[in-house]
Motif scaffolding. Sequence first.
Motif, PDB file in Angstrom:
ATOM      1  N   ILE A 141     -42.434  40.689   3.415  1.00  0.00           N
ATOM      2  CA  ILE A 141     -42.736  39.324   2.557  1.00  0.00           C
ATOM      3  C   ILE A 141     -44.015  39.449   2.950  1.00  0.00           C
ATOM      4  O   ILE A 141     -44.658  39.482   4.379  1.00  0.00           O
ATOM      5  N   ASN A 181     -46.933  36.831   4.534  1.00  0.00           N
ATOM      6  CA  ASN A 181     -46.655  35.968   5.385  1.00  0.00           C
ATOM      7  C   ASN A 181     -47.907  34.916   4.930  1.00  0.00           C
ATOM      8  O   ASN A 181     -47.553  33.669   6.270  1.00  0.00           O
ATOM      9  N   ALA A 203     -45.463  40.346  -4.301  1.00  0.00           N
ATOM     10  CA  ALA A 203     -46.013  39.425  -4.186  1.00  0.00           C
ATOM     11  C   ALA A 203     -45.029  38.462  -5.133  1.00  0.00           C
ATOM     12  O   ALA A 203     -44.934  37.703  -6.302  1.00  0.00           O
ATOM     13  N   ARG A 204     -44.641  39.787  -6.229  1.00  0.00           N
ATOM     14  CA  ARG A 204     -43.872  39.627  -7.682  1.00  0.00           C
ATOM     15  C   ARG A 204     -42.387  39.399  -7.213  1.00  0.00           C
ATOM     16  O   ARG A 204     -41.254  38.589  -8.372  1.00  0.00           O
ATOM     17  N   GLN A 254     -53.190  35.556  -5.902  1.00  0.00           N
ATOM     18  CA  GLN A 254     -52.318  35.642  -6.822  1.00  0.00           C
ATOM     19  C   GLN A 254     -53.385  35.350  -8.070  1.00  0.00           C
ATOM     20  O   GLN A 254     -52.502  35.260  -8.733  1.00  0.00           O
ATOM     21  N   ASP A 264     -41.118  38.923  -3.487  1.00  0.00           N
ATOM     22  CA  ASP A 264     -40.881  38.446  -1.943  1.00  0.00           C
ATOM     23  C   ASP A 264     -40.682  36.993  -1.903  1.00  0.00           C
ATOM     24  O   ASP A 264     -39.608  36.990  -1.427  1.00  0.00           O
ATOM     25  N   SER A 265     -40.056  36.583  -3.184  1.00  0.00           N
ATOM     26  CA  SER A 265     -39.441  35.044  -3.641  1.00  0.00           C
ATOM     27  C   SER A 265     -38.028  35.278  -3.812  1.00  0.00           C
ATOM     28  O   SER A 265     -37.607  34.365  -2.327  1.00  0.00           O
ATOM     29  N   ILE A 266     -37.240  36.189  -3.838  1.00  0.00           N
ATOM     30  CA  ILE A 266     -36.093  36.895  -3.376  1.00  0.00           C
ATOM     31  C   ILE A 266     -35.546  37.019  -2.238  1.00  0.00           C
ATOM     32  O   ILE A 266     -34.451  36.664  -1.657  1.00  0.00           O
ATOM     33  N   ASN A 267     -36.391  38.231  -2.013  1.00  0.00           N
ATOM     34  CA  ASN A 267     -35.611  39.038  -0.822  1.00  0.00           C
ATOM     35  C   ASN A 267     -36.848  40.110  -0.355  1.00  0.00           C
ATOM     36  O   ASN A 267     -37.479  39.900  -1.110  1.00  0.00           O
ATOM     37  N   ASP A 296     -49.762  32.125   1.565  1.00  0.00           N
ATOM     38  CA  ASP A 296     -49.168  32.233   0.178  1.00  0.00           C
ATOM     39  C   ASP A 296     -50.944  32.712  -0.151  1.00  0.00           C
ATOM     40  O   ASP A 296     -51.482  33.011  -0.210  1.00  0.00           O
ATOM     41  N   ARG A 331     -48.077  38.847 -14.596  1.00  0.00           N
ATOM     42  CA  ARG A 331     -46.681  38.229 -14.909  1.00  0.00           C
ATOM     43  C   ARG A 331     -45.889  38.511 -15.738  1.00  0.00           C
ATOM     44  O   ARG A 331     -45.166  38.818 -16.057  1.00  0.00           O
TER      45      ARG A 331
END
Lengths: 141, 141
Positions: free
Chosen positions: A66, A68, A18-19, A130, A21-24, A70, A137
């Motif tokens: 990634i 699937n 989760a930390r 989350q 996968d927003s990039i790749n 939120d 974070r």
Amino acid sequence: MKLTSKGRYAVMALVDLARFDSINPVSLRDISLRQSISLDFLEQIFSKLKKNNIVKSIRGINGGYILNKDPNDIKLTNIFHAVDEKVKTVQCKKDSKKGCNGKATKCITHDLWDELEVHINTFFENKSLQDLVKNNRDSRV
Amino acid sequence: MKLTSKGRYAVMALVDLARFDSINPVSLRDISLRQSISLDFLEQIFSKLKKNNIVKSIRGINGGYILNKDPNDIKLTNIFHAVDEKVKTVQCKKDSKKGCNGKATKCITHDLWDELEVHINTFFENKSLQDLVKNNRDSRV
DNA sequence: ACCATACCTGACTAAAACGGTCAAGTTTAG
DNA sequence: CTAAACTTGACCGTTTTAGTCAGGTATGGT
């Protein structure tokens, strides 16, 4: 009473995922290295997570996994369910006509274990991926 | 995550005991018959309960076990502790210098498991033997 | 077109935990 | 003095755990 490694690793891996996968897409190899989890074992775990629509896979070079959904919608209870981690306190089968000890009635402490299961499951239902990402974070792992 | 039979049986046996011991010492044989628990296994369990001062034994004919404390003062947490039933969520040793995965730092989900342990233990600490006896007082088992 | 990378699948297994059993006592009341 | 009940510890078959191993298959970068 203990948690199995499969459940623990699944959560660890998903927090890691989760930390990033927003990039790749994140390869299991990376997760394996960062979290010190056997790659082969991770593959087993992610196979189940995929079947339960928690992650998506992207094949080929630079592929990986990634999320699937939120991260707010992925609760611990979903993760545990996906990897067959279950909270089990009573032995008796719910559909059976028999009680907990092969007797006709339910055992003397039956209600207690039911109550305990609810108590634990409530915890899992209220905790999302989350929540866990947020707590990590700022701390470098 | 599951509870072991030892822990479940210990609670069942003590509830049974608590309902009868005001009159006479209760023999393990009676508990074995009423609760359908192996006599040999009960002996193992009561040996531990005795070491932890939860019950007292009375030897000889018409002997048996009686509670060593008020049922209100016997919490589930005491019983589980006595029979080595523990809530264990993290693998890492608290006294060790190493983290959860042999790394220097604690693992990414460490705080989560701690929180879960507290959540479960709270349940055990707030539940006494007396609570359980009360719930069974009217129902014949 | 090739081939390294990464996903995918299922069989297999050593070690530990579980759920007891078995054997051989000791103590005490009647 | 003996039967009932507690006491202790060794033993053991089965199941679960926590992976490993050995093969795949798909894909995209060059």
